[in-house]
Design a protein around this motif. Structure first.
Motif, PDB file in Angstrom:
ATOM      1  N   ALA A  34       0.829  -1.209   0.000  1.00  0.00           N
ATOM      2  CA  ALA A  34       0.000   0.000   0.000  1.00  0.00           C
ATOM      3  C   ALA A  34       0.861   1.255   0.000  1.00  0.00           C
ATOM      4  CB  ALA A  34      -0.944  -0.006   1.197  1.00  0.00           C
ATOM      5  N   VAL A  35       1.936   1.272   0.788  1.00  0.00           N
ATOM      6  CA  VAL A  35       2.809   2.449   0.839  1.00  0.00           C
ATOM      7  C   VAL A  35       3.518   2.624  -0.504  1.00  0.00           C
ATOM      8  CG1 VAL A  35       4.907   3.404   1.869  1.00  0.00           C
ATOM      9  CG2 VAL A  35       3.121   2.457   3.341  1.00  0.00           C
ATOM     10  N   VAL A  36       4.112   1.567  -1.022  1.00  0.00           N
ATOM     11  CA  VAL A  36       4.835   1.670  -2.300  1.00  0.00           C
ATOM     12  C   VAL A  36       3.884   2.038  -3.436  1.00  0.00           C
ATOM     13  CG1 VAL A  36       6.144   0.332  -4.017  1.00  0.00           C
ATOM     14  CG2 VAL A  36       6.720   0.152  -1.600  1.00  0.00           C
ATOM     15  N   GLY A  37       2.666   1.488  -3.411  1.00  0.00           N
ATOM     16  CA  GLY A  37       1.674   1.782  -4.439  1.00  0.00           C
ATOM     17  C   GLY A  37       0.909   3.068  -4.219  1.00  0.00           C
ATOM     18  N   LYS A  38       1.199   3.757  -3.104  1.00  0.00           N
ATOM     19  CA  LYS A  38       0.545   5.026  -2.763  1.00  0.00           C
ATOM     20  C   LYS A  38      -0.970   4.874  -2.654  1.00  0.00           C
ATOM     21  CE  LYS A  38       4.244   7.555  -5.061  1.00  0.00           C
ATOM     22  NZ  LYS A  38       5.015   8.165  -4.050  1.00  0.00           N
TER      23      LYS A  38
END
Length: 129
Positions: A16-20
């Motif tokens: 989720a963080v990497v994919g924003k």
């Protein structure tokens, strides 16, 4: 909480963080999430979860443009820990990272991290990973 579920939840958070995907991040963190990383301080008017999101959304973090190679994950009923190699444009040799997340009521409520540059020459016969 189930240790395997905590590991899966941690992988979901990284994705989720990497994919924003900020709504997915919000679903995985408590509103009063505490991040012990001094670079991820809460901005005035934001709570812990929103400060965590702002840190990754607005800042130049070690994850920005990075490749991550997870080496190991350890979890129990209350914690999920990941040890990984992170390589980004500013640190092409890489960084050894350990993230520790505490779980409460099925969401992450607290985080600690340790980052160490990977040396060109290991001072001992065993590599960092």
């Amino acid at each position: 909480m189930n240790p395997e579920r905590n590991k899966r939840m941690l992988l979901e958070l990284y994705d989720a963080v990497v994919g924003k995907h900020w709504d997915a991040v919000r679903a995985l963190l408590t509103a009063d999430f505490v991040d012990h990383n001094p670079d991820a301080r809460a901005a005035p008017g934001t709570n812990g979860c929103e400060a965590f999101i702002a840190y990754f959304r607005d800042g130049e973090t070690p994850l920005h443009g990075a490749q991550v190679e997870i080496q190991r994950m350890i979890a129990d009923a209350e914690y999920a820990v990941v040890h990984y190699k992170l390589v980004n444009p500013r640190r092409p040799r890489g960084v050894a990272v350990v993230d520790i997340f505490r779980v409460a009521d099925g969401r992450f409520c607290e985080h600690w991290d340790v980052l160490q540059d990977i040396p060109a020459d290991a001072p001992n016969p065993r590599a960092m990973f």
